[in-house]
Design an enzyme around this catalytic site. Structure first.
Site, PDB file in Angstrom:
ATOM      1  CB  CYS A  85     154.862  -0.700 -30.008  1.00 57.98           C
ATOM      2  SG  CYS A  85     154.583  -0.191 -28.321  1.00 57.98           S
ATOM      3  CB  CYS A 120     159.439  -2.607 -28.936  1.00 58.55           C
ATOM      4  SG  CYS A 120     160.587  -1.568 -28.014  1.00 58.55           S
ATOM      5  CB  CYS A 137     167.866  -6.230 -19.284  1.00 60.33           C
ATOM      6  SG  CYS A 137     167.949  -7.322 -20.727  1.00 60.33           S
ATOM      7  CB  CYS A 140     158.732   5.962 -27.133  1.00 70.58           C
ATOM      8  SG  CYS A 140     158.637   4.792 -28.506  1.00 70.58           S
ATOM      9  CG  ASN A 153     167.318  -1.957 -19.656  1.00 69.51           C
ATOM     10  OD1 ASN A 153     166.586  -1.232 -19.027  1.00 69.51           O
ATOM     11  ND2 ASN A 153     166.845  -2.803 -20.549  1.00 69.51           N
ATOM     12  N   GLY A 154     168.642  -2.240 -22.931  1.00 64.89           N
ATOM     13  CA  GLY A 154     168.129  -1.555 -24.121  1.00 64.89           C
ATOM     14  C   GLY A 154     168.331  -2.417 -25.348  1.00 64.89           C
ATOM     15  CE1 TYR A 193     152.878  -7.349 -18.514  1.00 64.91           C
ATOM     16  CE2 TYR A 193     155.102  -6.989 -19.325  1.00 64.91           C
ATOM     17  CZ  TYR A 193     154.119  -7.843 -18.882  1.00 64.91           C
ATOM     18  OH  TYR A 193     154.364  -9.195 -18.804  1.00 64.91           O
ATOM     19  CB  CYS A 215     159.665   2.762 -22.954  1.00 64.56           C
ATOM     20  SG  CYS A 215     158.571   1.349 -23.170  1.00 64.56           S
ATOM     21  CB  SER A 226     151.212  -6.216 -15.052  1.00 70.00           C
ATOM     22  OG  SER A 226     150.544  -7.097 -15.904  1.00 70.00           O
ATOM     23  CG  ASP A 256     145.643  -8.451 -19.634  1.00 68.32           C
ATOM     24  OD1 ASP A 256     146.553  -8.125 -18.843  1.00 68.32           O
ATOM     25  OD2 ASP A 256     145.675  -9.489 -20.321  1.00 68.32           O
ATOM     26  CG  ASP A 257     149.417  -5.770 -19.104  1.00 62.29           C
ATOM     27  OD1 ASP A 257     149.805  -6.098 -20.225  1.00 62.29           O
ATOM     28  OD2 ASP A 257     149.441  -6.540 -18.130  1.00 62.29           O
ATOM     29  N   GLY A 296     163.700  -9.247 -15.798  1.00 67.15           N
ATOM     30  CA  GLY A 296     164.350 -10.307 -16.561  1.00 67.15           C
ATOM     31  C   GLY A 296     164.672 -11.480 -15.669  1.00 67.15           C
TER      32      GLY A 296
HETATM   33  S1  SF4 Z   1     158.033   1.047 -29.208  1.00 67.12           S
HETATM   34 FE1  SF4 Z   1     156.582   0.657 -27.508  1.00 67.12          FE
HETATM   35  S2  SF4 Z   1     157.633  -0.774 -26.105  1.00 67.12           S
HETATM   36 FE2  SF4 Z   1     159.186   0.135 -27.486  1.00 67.12          FE
HETATM   37  S3  SF4 Z   1     160.025   1.921 -26.415  1.00 67.12           S
HETATM   38 FE3  SF4 Z   1     158.335   2.672 -27.678  1.00 67.12          FE
HETATM   39  S4  SF4 Z   1     156.495   2.542 -26.349  1.00 67.12           S
HETATM   40 FE4  SF4 Z   1     158.114   1.301 -25.398  1.00 67.12          FE
END
Ligand code: SF4
Length: 478
Positions: free
Chosen positions: A455, A402, A2, A452, A104-105, A257, A251, A303, A365-366, A28
């Site tokens: 994913c 995620c 968001c 992070c 947001n989160g 993206y 993230c 993107s 592509d992303d 969003g």
């Molecule tokens: S799990 Fe992936 S999408 Fe979620 S915060 Fe970590 S890097 Fe970002």
């Protein structure tokens, strides 16, 4: 994902917040809203389903004017697709004034905290939304535990697990606070504005992305620190109440993206990061793919545009735009269900006539989530008579969900969690396929250790059991 924004101590803050939200509409498109504190000290709000330009119109905001305002654009991660889950939320206090919150989160221990408030303290929730939980927790510590507002927010912040960049209005104060890992972006700026022909310099602006600042003439100051709580009070200087940072977990998908390329996110210019990703992808192909001046490098717009540009500029090939995008369709990935995503792809892209005939195409592509969207695009390019289609992906394989604010599907639905690169290549019907590797980001980001990648590598900071309890999806990782 968001987006949020807030403006403090500027006349018609509600209108300016609506403009800043317009700049981050890409975060969003399902619903949006603004909450404002007026000159009598009342907090009112307007929110609804749909885009900023349709919901936050001058007519709709006419009765919601003031000099402290916060706003939100939503795409659903947790909680149903319904106006009741739009933000900001207003938590009533017995003696008023109320608290307005937007966030947001994604709060991983949402259900645990909500059940505690409902069962132990008779709170009633109207929505399934994290923003409401945060507002009610602050109200609990303020009213039941008789804490000061600063302590109530500090205690709330310490109880929440997961990702949150949050804005809160209480009386004539605004608070901005962020989770200790700093998952989602959150920036602070300053607004110079004119009043009666004079240049004033009183306003503070917060937003998810710095691209919100230009539209209202604000200047970027800095990113909030992970775990920082900021307090604004009229007539007093901005104050950092506390900083409870833990290891940074920004993230990385925001850079790949989500974030707009013309902004700074996590102190990186998104445009630069995407071009470097493209150049790195070309490094893989330099000796192997026979890329030459007749090869066409093109993006799945929009993107991936700058990743494809970075690839082409590093190579002897030409960058071109063979796929045209209808901009009124929106982002397919952020559509809530598969049917809407499928319709989105058909309506969204169209190949240029005679563009592809006999060409060797590097299609950038992303990311690949389920693979179904990309397969449709590859088929579209193939039926436009491309000779070869080599797909290059600006992220590593997405193998896990995620839990920090991005609505990725369960692992079962992620094609890369169950297929090898060669199998995915066959599935999408490409001639070759290559992803970025997690380690490649070491050379691209100023500090890849601050990010992070869960994913992509399943190294989650928090065990997501609470999340699985919330969604009834059995934990596949733990
Ligand atoms: S799990 Fe992936 S999408 Fe979620 S915060 Fe970590 S890097 Fe970002």
């Amino acid at each position: 994902m968001c987006g949020i924004s807030g403006i403090f101590n500027v006349e018609n803050a509600e209108t300016l917040v609506a403009e800043t939200l317009f700049a981050i509409q890409h975060r969003g498109q399902e619903s949006c809203g603004v909450a404002v504190r007026d000159c009598r000290g009342n907090i009112s709000y307007h929110k609804g389903m749909g885009l900023v330009k349709n919901v936050l119109t001058p007519e709709n905001l006419f009765n919601h004017q003031g000099n402290i305002a916060i706003g939100h654009v939503r795409y659903p991660t947790a909680g149903r697709s319904d106006k009741v889950n739009s933000q900001p939320h207003v938590a009533e206090l017995p003696e008023g004034p109320h608290i307005a919150v937007c966030s947001n989160g994604d709060i991983i221990n949402y259900y645990e905290l909500r059940t505690w408030l409902e069962n132990e303290h008779n709170f009633t929730f109207r929505s399934d939304n994290d923003g409401e939980l945060i507002g009610r927790l602050v109200a609990y510590y303020l009213v039941h535990e008789k804490m000061t507002i600063e302590n109530a927010i500090t205690e709330t912040q310490s109880q929440l697990k997961g990702a949150f960049s949050t804005l809160l209005i209480y009386r004539d104060q605004m608070f901005a606070f962020r989770d200790p890992h700093g998952y989602r972006p959150f920036v602070l700026g300053h607004l110079d504005y004119e009043e009666g022909g004079e240049l004033m310099s009183d306003g503070v602006v917060f937003a998810s992305e710095s691209c919100s600042f230009g539209i209202v003439g604000a200047t970027f100051i800095r990113e909030l620190e992970p775990g920082e709580i900021i307090r604004l009070e009229k007539g007093k200087p901005l104050k950092t109440v506390s900083v409870s940072a833990q290891n940074r977990q920004h993230c990385v998908f925001e850079l790949i993206y989500f974030s707009r390329p013309d902004g700074f996110t996590f102190n990186e210019l998104v445009y630069d990061v995407r071009k470097k990703i493209g150049a790195r992808l070309f490094e893989y192909d330099k000796e192997n793919l026979g890329v030459d001046k007749d090869t066409v490098v093109m993006a799945v717009p929009d993107s991936s545009n700058f990743v494809a540009l970075g690839y082409a500029q590093a190579s002897p090939a030409n960058f071109d735009m063979g796929l045209l995008r209808n901009h009124y369709v929106g982002r397919t990935f952020t559509k809530p269900d598969q049917k809407q995503r499928d319709e989105g792809v058909r309506h969204k892209f169209n190949p240029l006539p005679d563009f592809f005939t006999g060409k060797k195409v590097v299609l950038v592509d992303d990311s690949i989530v389920r693979g179904t969207t990309l397969r449709k695009i590859v088929r579209m390019v193939r039926s436009a008579e491309a000779k070869e289609i080599h797909v290059r992906i600006g992220s590593p394989k997405v193998i896990g969900s995620c839990y920090y604010g991005i609505d990725t599907p369960t692992r079962k639905e992620l094609i890369a969690s169950k297929k090898s690169v060669d199998e995915i290549c066959s599935f999408i019907e490409a001639d070759s396929l290559k992803y970025m590797e997690v380690e490649d980001f070491d050379t691209i980001l100023k500090s890849s250790g601050n990010f992070c990648f869960a994913c992509f590598n399943l190294k989650y900071q928090h065990c997501p059991d609470d999340y699985h309890q919330k969604t009834n999806v059995p934990c596949e990782r733990c």
